[in-house]
Design an enzyme around this catalytic site. Structure first.
Site, PDB file in Angstrom:
ATOM      1  N   CYS A 149      37.933   1.107  19.034  1.00 38.68           N
ATOM      2  CA  CYS A 149      38.294   2.505  19.283  1.00 38.68           C
ATOM      3  C   CYS A 149      39.418   2.595  20.300  1.00 38.68           C
ATOM      4  O   CYS A 149      40.137   3.594  20.362  1.00 38.68           O
ATOM      5  CB  CYS A 149      37.080   3.294  19.736  1.00 38.68           C
ATOM      6  SG  CYS A 149      36.155   2.526  21.065  1.00 38.68           S
ATOM      7  N   GLU A 172      30.889   8.853  21.722  1.00 34.58           N
ATOM      8  CA  GLU A 172      32.242   8.287  21.815  1.00 34.58           C
ATOM      9  C   GLU A 172      32.747   8.173  20.390  1.00 34.58           C
ATOM     10  O   GLU A 172      32.141   7.496  19.561  1.00 34.58           O
ATOM     11  CB  GLU A 172      32.200   6.927  22.525  1.00 34.58           C
ATOM     12  CG  GLU A 172      33.577   6.415  22.936  1.00 34.58           C
ATOM     13  CD  GLU A 172      34.280   5.688  21.803  1.00 34.58           C
ATOM     14  OE1 GLU A 172      35.215   6.275  21.224  1.00 34.58           O
ATOM     15  OE2 GLU A 172      33.891   4.563  21.507  1.00 34.58           O
TER      16      GLU A 172
END
Length: 991
Positions: A786, A752
């Site tokens: 994020c 990720e």
């Protein structure tokens, strides 16, 4: 003093008698019932349709909610069709005919828009006293002619900034001055303006405490008290000058534990202690309202001067219930109208039986509730100054008149203001009018008098709430509105501070080992504070860890799934038992404010419990049998997993990645980020204490360039799980693809790698929610998620207003050390990130317009929250991830262009849309290129299983964390086919 638990029958006979008189009086030809049954005008038709058609009611509510944002008739016509012309809604013939226009911009379409908006405006005016002070004064004059008092509520109390909070105060000061001047010459109305020989205030206003301070927060007791204090004092001082009474409304349950002590403390101050023209509100649908009333009674005895307690049922039942379900908290409101009614009567009796300490204002449209109050007042011979009855404007006109005829003082709660801020109020009133359990709805349905006046059963069995997530036990967030929970969390920070500076070691082969290198983990809010010292692994320690994992793998792979799942449950139990403590470590080591640190811990718990449940589901496998042949589809662990975890979710992400690997039968090596090594060490302690076998889990803190790269390159590692920057993630992906000597498998990489996340705001957006959600998503944890919002794309018609409110709201944020309860924006993670983000800000100033740059503390790694406008879509500011509190605001001419701008980056992680246009919501679902799309809410804070998290494009590779297919990445599927025939004989098939 009469006990509230005795002598109930004394009041019951009188209650029945008075109730029947009131019911008879409200059945005049102009009654509410007759008014609805006529259904001659469109506004009356709308209300009637809402009562009779649940699906239509939902769609009409949603349409009415967005109507004030729509300015063009064609837009209104388009929304009419989008909301109402659907297979799920059966339209009444008149409404169906109205909506049969070919194009929204056609003459029939514009006519339909005008008809509908006129009807809604008329409907709103049934419940809103006036758009302006002049209109409101006319309404008040009509009320007084009917011998009715009033309390005025100014709509638009949702404030998102300190600018709006100050404007809220100034609106009330201006309104009080205007009303006081206008009503001074009016003739006195007996029992409204005077009672028991005492002159009463002709003007009363009702205010919301939270509207005086935009950062009102139960976690920040001192800051909230100071934030509202001066403005409340100003209001009360000016109210005394004008001769105006002030009443404080009660709002959502989350604010109650802070609202009550603030008011009690302030009203004990010398200049206010003698005031008896001040009131507070008590909501009977709350389970703890009895205790709250007892608290007010005890307080009033100490104060010596009465105030008024307005007793109401409560207006936020749906929202309170939803909020409790979503957060897995006990439901604060009764789950039964009858129990609420019973509690209302208990509170009425208790309040009236203490009338020498507190004045009573009984607010209800339920005839029985009001009849009971009158019965008690007459029985106890309560002086008229000490009791009044209240109704809402537009909802019980004939009842108000009937109550006046009973000799009672009656006050009408009258909201005033423009339609846009008043829409939420209108929706609440419509909900009350059209709910099946509403007294008014029952009156329309011609329910028998005996039923309407029946005594509510306080011993009724309460219906349980529906079970929405029965598969696994989800951990609740800490409810910071509860004093005990808040204190426990704040005390944990102080307790953890006493444990700083300790040394933490790697865990290899079941032993905590010493190494010859260590780093200091520093508090980013206060770098002089050493959180802990962590010893680092090098090549020898890593080689030992890999060899140990390789040796432990066969036994762990063969361990029954139930045993591996039980390990995860034990880990979850230990994390949950230390929830406050672990959140405190997160606050101090990585600078994450307390609420978000608490959510980090809860997510870790949920990962454990959910993955345990998921693995047991997968263990069952699949069977595809047919005569003579048995087919099994099962899973096998891949081998050794290297977990390389980030610092921004220092417990949740390493926990999720680690336990996913463990429960699937893989031996696991955790290399955490150096900035969050202490928290990772705490997690390692928990895993070890939970009974993980030696070598199955190992904790190897070290540098990314050394330990991290060696793990990636090791031929014995089968799976690499990484969360971090795109640059590092791509390097890992490339290196993992290289077949090393002695390696007999291809490595699987789960990565990720961040995002450049956009939120679109269109013309139909609720700007209150949009501003609040975007500010939280952009600046929560200093933009270091994020999933954080780094771009806002706004359509022209709302751009200016949205930007103004966004800047004001951001300017109102508190920037400071993460351990302070008032802090919203804390530090960035370290001395490397701080100058990097500031350099990006300097660079952006050359290409975009600086709209806001807040000040930040000098000590610590702080970066000023910054907003840019006039941002070019292909600029670095709009394309490159900054990972800090920097927000770019872009314009889009059309919704299609907004989607194109949102999709123009190389990332596809999270995105958001604030819109009440169904076609835009549908288009975003189809075309917005993100792994997680959030509609009409913030874009951070994904919850395990509900919102599995992860993206695509350069945001990452692999299945979504917390989702039903995440564990499959740690498993190899196997098919076993057996011919079960023997000499033409096969076992009998099983059903």
């Amino acid at each position: 003093m009469v006990s509230p638990t005795t002598n109930r029958p004394v009041y019951e006979a009188a209650t029945q008698s008075i109730g029947r008189e009131l019911l008879a009086a409200t059945r005049s030809p102009t009654s509410f019932v007759a008014h609805l049954q006529e259904q001659l005008r469109w506004d009356d038709r709308l209300l009637g349709w809402m009562m009779g058609n649940p699906n239509l009611r939902v769609q009409l509510f949603r349409l009415i909610d967005c109507l004030p944002s729509l300015t063009e008739p064609a837009d209104i016509a388009r929304h009419l069709q989008e909301y109402l012309v659907t297979p799920a809604v059966e339209l009444p013939p008149a409404l169906k005919a109205l909506l049969e226009f070919p194009q929204p911009n056609s003459i029939p379409g514009r006519l339909a828009a005008t008809t509908f908006t006129t009807a809604v405006s008329a409907l709103a005016r049934k419940y809103i006293a006036g758009d302006t002070i002049e209109q409101t004064l006319q309404t008040i004059a009509r009320l007084r002619k009917s011998k009715l008092g009033f309390t005025l509520d100014l709509l638009g109390e949702a404030v998102v900034s300190e600018t709006e909070a100050q404007q809220y105060l100034e609106r009330y000061l201006k309104t009080m001055a205007a009303l006081s001047g206008a009503t001074a010459s009016w003739a006195e109305v007996p029992n409204v303006d005077r009672a028991d020989g005492q002159q009463l205030a002709r003007v009363q206003v009702s205010v919301k405490l939270t509207a005086f301070y935009s950062q009102f927060d139960p976690l920040d007791v001192e800051g909230s008290r100071n934030g509202v204090g001066d403005r409340i004092r100003t209001l009360l001082r000016r109210a005394r000058e004008f001769g105006v009474a002030v009443h404080f409304d009660m709002e959502q349950y989350a604010y109650k534990s802070l609202t009550i002590p603030i008011l009690q403390e302030l009203l004990m101050e010398g200049e206010f202690r003698d005031r008896d023209d001040i009131g507070v509100t008590l909501q009977a649908y709350l389970r703890d309202s009895k205790a709250d009333l007892q608290s007010w009674i005890a307080w009033a005895k100490r104060r010596g001067t009465p105030i008024t307690v307005r007793l109401v049922k409560g207006a936020y039942w749906d929202a309170e219930t939803i909020h409790a379900i979503q957060n897995h908290w006990p439901q604060p409101v009764f789950n039964s109208k009858e129990l609420t009614d019973a509690n209302f009567e208990w509170l009425t009796q208790e309040l009236l039986e203490h009338h020498e300490y507190l004045y009573a204002a009984i607010g209800s449209h339920n005839v029985r509730s009001q009849a009971k109050a009158i019965a008690i007042a007459r029985q106890l011979q309560i002086p008229s100054r000490r009791i009044e009855l209240q109704v809402l404007y537009g909802m019980a006109n004939t009842l108000a008149t009937a109550l006046v005829e009973q000799g009672m003082r009656v006050r009408v709660y009258a909201p005033s203001g423009e339609l846009i801020p008043g829409m939420s109020y209108l929706i609440r009133r419509l909900l009350e009018n059209t709910a099946n359990t509403s007294f008014l709805k029952q009156r329309v349905g011609k329910v028998a008098d005996d039923v309407l006046l029946a005594e509510p059963d306080e011993n009724q069995t309460e219906p349980p709430l529906a079970e929405y997530e029965p598969q696994f036990e989800r951990a609740p967030l800490t409810n910071f509105s509860q004093v005990e929970d808040r204190d426990r969390a704040l005390e944990a920070i102080q307790a953890v501070r006493q444990q700083l500076g300790q040394t933490y070691r790697p865990l290899i082969d079941g032993d905590w080992i010493d190494t010859d290198r260590q780093i200091e983990s520093l508090n980013p809010s206060k770098p002089s504070e050493v959180i802990g010292r962590v010893q680092l692994c090098g090549t020898p320690e890593l080689e030992r860890a890999i060899a140990t994992a390789k040796a432990a793998l066969p036994n762990w792979r063969a361990t029954a799934v139930k045993e591996r799942s039980a390990l995860l449950q034990r880990i979850a139990d230990r994390i949950q038992a230390r929830q406050a403590e672990l959140a405190a470590w997160i606050v101090l080591e990585v600078g994450k404010p307390l609420k978000q640190a608490d959510a980090d811990v809860v997510e870790a718990i949920d990962f454990c419990r959910y993955y345990a449940f998921e693995m047991e589901r997968l263990e069952a496998g699949e069977r595809y049998d047919l005569p003579g042949e048995a087919n099994r589809y099962r899973y096998r662990s891949r081998g050794i997993t290297a977990v390389i975890s980030p610092w921004n979710f220092p417990l949740a992400i390493p926990t999720g990645m680690t336990v996913a690997s463990l429960v699937t039968g893989n031996c696991t090596i955790l290399k955490p980020s150096q900035q969050s090594c202490v928290i990772a060490a705490k997690f390692a302690e928990i895993v070890e204490a939970a009974g993980v076998p030696s070598g199955v889990f190992q904790f190897v803190p070290g540098s990314g360039s050394d330990v991290g790269r060696s793990l990636v390159r090791s031929p014995n590692v089968h799976t690499i799980v990484f969360t971090g920057s795109q640059h590092v993630g791509c390097e890992i992906y490339a290196e993992a693809a290289v077949l090393q000597p002695g390696q007999h498998h291809l490595k699987r990489t789960i990565a990720e790698m961040g995002g450049k996340n956009a939120v679109i705001v269109d013309a139909s957006a609720d700007l209150d929610k949009a501003v609040q959600g975007i500010v939280q998503s952009a600046f929560g944890y200093s933009g270091q998620k994020c999933s954080a919002c780094s771009r806002v794309i706004v359509l022209p018609s709302v751009y200016d207003e949205f930007l103004r409110r966004l800047v004001d709201a951001t300017r109102s944020l508190s920037v400071g050390p993460a351990d302070l309860p008032s802090t919203v924006v804390g530090p960035v993670i370290d001395e490397i990130s701080q100058p990097r983000i500031r350099e990006a800000i300097v660079s952006a100033k050359a290409t975009a317009t600086l709209a806001l740059e807040l000040a930040a503390p000098d000590e610590g790694y702080f970066v000023e929250p910054t907003i840019f406008t006039d941002v070019v879509p292909d600029s670095d500011l709009a394309q490159q991830e900054i990972f800090g509190p920097v927000l770019a605001v872009l314009r889009a001419a059309t919704f299609d262009e907004a989607i194109a701008i949102a999709n123009s980056t190389s990332y596809a992680l999270t995105g958001g849309l604030y819109s009440r246009t169904p076609s835009h919501i549908e288009q975003a679902q189809q075309d917005f290129e993100v792994g997680n799309l959030y509609v009409n809410r913030g874009i951070t804070g994904a919850i395990v299983r509900r919102q599995p998290f992860g993206g695509f494009k350069l945001s990452g590779v692999g299945s979504k964390a917390g989702g039903s297919d995440y564990l499959l990445q740690f498993l190899e599927p196997r098919t076993v086919t057996e011919n079960v025939q023997r000499q033409g004989f096969a076992p009998i098939e099983r059903a």
